[in-house]
Design an enzyme around this catalytic site. Structure first.
Site, mmCIF file in Angstrom:
data_model
loop_
_atom_site.group_PDB
_atom_site.id
_atom_site.type_symbol
_atom_site.label_atom_id
_atom_site.label_comp_id
_atom_site.label_asym_id
_atom_site.label_seq_id
_atom_site.Cartn_x
_atom_site.Cartn_y
_atom_site.Cartn_z
ATOM 1 N N ASP A 79 -6.505 -85.756 40.749
ATOM 2 C CA ASP A 79 -6.757 -84.717 39.753
ATOM 3 C C ASP A 79 -7.292 -83.510 40.520
ATOM 4 O O ASP A 79 -8.417 -83.520 41.018
ATOM 5 C CB ASP A 79 -7.752 -85.217 38.696
ATOM 6 C CG ASP A 79 -7.920 -84.229 37.543
ATOM 7 O OD1 ASP A 79 -7.751 -83.015 37.781
ATOM 8 O OD2 ASP A 79 -8.229 -84.669 36.421
ATOM 9 N N LYS A 132 -7.227 -74.980 32.442
ATOM 10 C CA LYS A 132 -8.388 -74.464 33.171
ATOM 11 C C LYS A 132 -8.012 -73.251 34.033
ATOM 12 O O LYS A 132 -7.613 -72.240 33.503
ATOM 13 C CB LYS A 132 -9.009 -75.611 33.977
ATOM 14 C CG LYS A 132 -9.174 -76.918 33.192
ATOM 15 C CD LYS A 132 -10.196 -76.823 32.072
ATOM 16 C CE LYS A 132 -10.156 -78.008 31.119
ATOM 17 N NZ LYS A 132 -10.349 -79.312 31.718
ATOM 18 N N TYR A 186 -13.309 -87.249 35.063
ATOM 19 C CA TYR A 186 -13.101 -86.635 33.757
ATOM 20 C C TYR A 186 -13.190 -87.716 32.678
ATOM 21 O O TYR A 186 -12.546 -88.768 32.800
ATOM 22 C CB TYR A 186 -11.737 -85.933 33.712
ATOM 23 C CG TYR A 186 -11.531 -85.220 32.411
ATOM 24 C CD1 TYR A 186 -12.272 -84.082 32.113
ATOM 25 C CD2 TYR A 186 -10.632 -85.686 31.464
ATOM 26 C CE1 TYR A 186 -12.104 -83.426 30.899
ATOM 27 C CE2 TYR A 186 -10.462 -85.035 30.250
ATOM 28 C CZ TYR A 186 -11.203 -83.909 29.981
ATOM 29 O OH TYR A 186 -11.046 -83.265 28.779
ATOM 30 N N ARG A 214 13.360 -80.927 24.502
ATOM 31 C CA ARG A 214 12.439 -82.027 24.841
ATOM 32 C C ARG A 214 12.968 -82.828 26.032
ATOM 33 O O ARG A 214 12.202 -83.395 26.806
ATOM 34 C CB ARG A 214 12.202 -82.952 23.639
ATOM 35 C CG ARG A 214 11.364 -84.182 23.994
ATOM 36 C CD ARG A 214 10.698 -84.839 22.792
ATOM 37 N NE ARG A 214 11.619 -85.121 21.706
ATOM 38 C CZ ARG A 214 12.557 -86.074 21.719
ATOM 39 N NH1 ARG A 214 12.702 -86.855 22.765
ATOM 40 N NH2 ARG A 214 13.342 -86.258 20.681
HETATM 41 C C1 PLP Z 1 -10.049 -80.555 31.353
HETATM 42 C C2 PLP Z 1 -9.736 -81.574 32.370
HETATM 43 C C3 PLP Z 1 -8.762 -82.547 32.129
HETATM 44 C C4 PLP Z 1 -8.032 -82.650 30.793
HETATM 45 O O1 PLP Z 1 -7.207 -81.567 30.570
HETATM 46 P P1 PLP Z 1 -6.796 -81.037 29.090
HETATM 47 O O2 PLP Z 1 -5.915 -79.886 29.374
HETATM 48 O O3 PLP Z 1 -8.090 -80.687 28.398
HETATM 49 O O4 PLP Z 1 -6.102 -82.155 28.389
HETATM 50 C C5 PLP Z 1 -8.491 -83.441 33.133
HETATM 51 N N1 PLP Z 1 -9.138 -83.411 34.300
HETATM 52 C C6 PLP Z 1 -10.093 -82.495 34.573
HETATM 53 C C7 PLP Z 1 -10.797 -82.519 35.884
HETATM 54 C C8 PLP Z 1 -10.434 -81.546 33.619
HETATM 55 O O5 PLP Z 1 -11.397 -80.654 33.876
#
Ligand code: PLP
Length: 356
Positions: A154, A179, A82, A30
């Site tokens: 992001d 993703k 998001y 960790r």
């Molecule tokens: C899915 C997503 C997130 C969150 O990610 P997780 O892995 O589901 O926690 C954040 N930003 C964007 C643009 C996303 O598509």
């Protein structure tokens, strides 16, 4: 070396043998991580151009950055964002007195003016989820950097292959590895590439204390997914372009949002600032939402599922989800996978033709 595994092996380890006479070395995963995490972080770090820190999910990565902010902090965030980020910002505005200013993704002058106000954090998401709006990432990040303002981007929709915010002065490039990076809808993961090793160390400390670490199997799968990201993305992006064009011409479609379409409001900016428009698009259909839901239930290749960035195409009527009431009722977000474009188009026309 000869005889070594070609790929980083899966390392399932919480603790390590310690040399009682030494003061450094791996002790507990960790805190010090594993070679597994390091291989994944090193790959993302090389692609984004700064040291990377992995997390248990995209939201864990996002939370680690937001948790650096003090009570009373000022944050600038995009209107299309998001929903998990919007939820945290709303919550902290109430509980921690954060001053959250929301600006349209595409309103560059308003963002520049907000940067002049020296906010504690600029939160940028581009292309945005789910409206596929494009922010002027280079202008916003360089303007913020010149004024010492921390900018987090992001970069999930763009992936590290289409846009690298650190190059323009962002402090953080954030990904949901769930993703496109993972790419197979079989893991949860997050990663932040940082502009400096000090920024990365600060996040590593947060990760140690917060405990939202990436699992061993997840790091293995994310690294495995990353190896094929260029071919998956090239295929999906090309198909997304074909489908966007066909959707745009279909009588059952009111509007297509995809920065790869020449008529799209974000097309010029995306062409100038990104290496490609990506593989997610949104479109609004004619007809009423309940009829649309029935038509969607007959899809045979495209999956009715949330999330995006997998080898399988997924579609979702976002308005159905709690907290997404502001999304147009017949807007469908389509994440284009690696199937044959004609098969996907046949599936989509089946839905659209049922709406008349
Ligand atoms: C899915 C997503 C997130 C969150 O990610 P997780 O892995 O589901 O926690 C954040 N930003 C964007 C643009 C996303 O598509």
């Amino acid at each position: 070396m000869a005889g070594d595994p070609l790929n980083t092996p899966l390392m399932a380890a919480s603790n390590f043998i310690v040399d009682p006479t030494a003061t450094d070395g791996r002790v507990y995963s960790r805190n010090e991580g594993t070679t597994q995490w390091e291989a994944f972080e090193s790959a993302i770090g090389q692609l984004e151009g700064g040291p990377a820190v992995s997390f248990a999910s995209g939201m864990a990565a996002i939370s680690a950055i937001l948790n650096l902010l003090e009570p009373g902090a000022s944050v600038v965030a995009p209107a299309d964002c998001y929903q998990g980020v919007t939820a945290i910002l709303d919550q902290r505005a109430k509980s921690h007195g954060w001053n959250v200013r929301i600006i349209a993704t595409t309103d560059t002058p308003a963002w520049l003016e907000a940067i002049d106000g020296q906010p504690d954090l600029l939160w940028i998401e581009s292309p945005s989820n789910p409206m596929l709006e494009v922010a002027d990432v280079p202008s916003l990040c360089s303007y913020a950097a010149e004024r010492g303002v921390v900018a987090a981007v992001d970069n999930t929709f763009a992936t590290p292959l289409l846009q690298n915010p650190l190059q323009h002065g962002a402090t953080y490039a954030v990904h949901s590895a769930t993703k496109f990076i993972g790419g197979h809808s079989d893991l949860l993961g997050g990663v932040v590439a940082c502009a400096s090793s000090a920024a990365a160390d600060e996040l590593r400390l947060r990760r140690s204390l917060g405990g939202a670490t990436m699992g061993a199997l997840e790091a293995f799968l994310a690294l495995r997914g990353l190896r094929t990201l260029p071919v998956r993305l090239a295929r999906s992006q090309e198909t997304a372009g074909i489908l966007a064009e066909r959707l745009h011409q279909h009588a059952g479609v009111v509007r297509v949002a995809y920065p790869g379409l020449s008529k799209d409001p974000g097309a010029e900016l995306a062409a100038r600032t990104m290496s490609g428009p990506g593989a997610v698009l949104s479109f609004e259909t004619i007809g009423d939402p309940s009829r649309l839901d029935v038509a969607l239930s007959r899809l045979s290749i495209i999956h009715n599922a949330t999330s995006l960035g997998g080898v399988e195409s997924t579609i979702e009527r976002r308005h159905r989800l709690p907290g997404q009431e502001m999304i147009p009722p017949t807007l469908l977000r389509l994440s284009v996978g690696c199937e044959h474009p004609d098969d996907l188009w046949q599936d989509l026309t089946g839905v659209l033709d049922a709406l008349h």
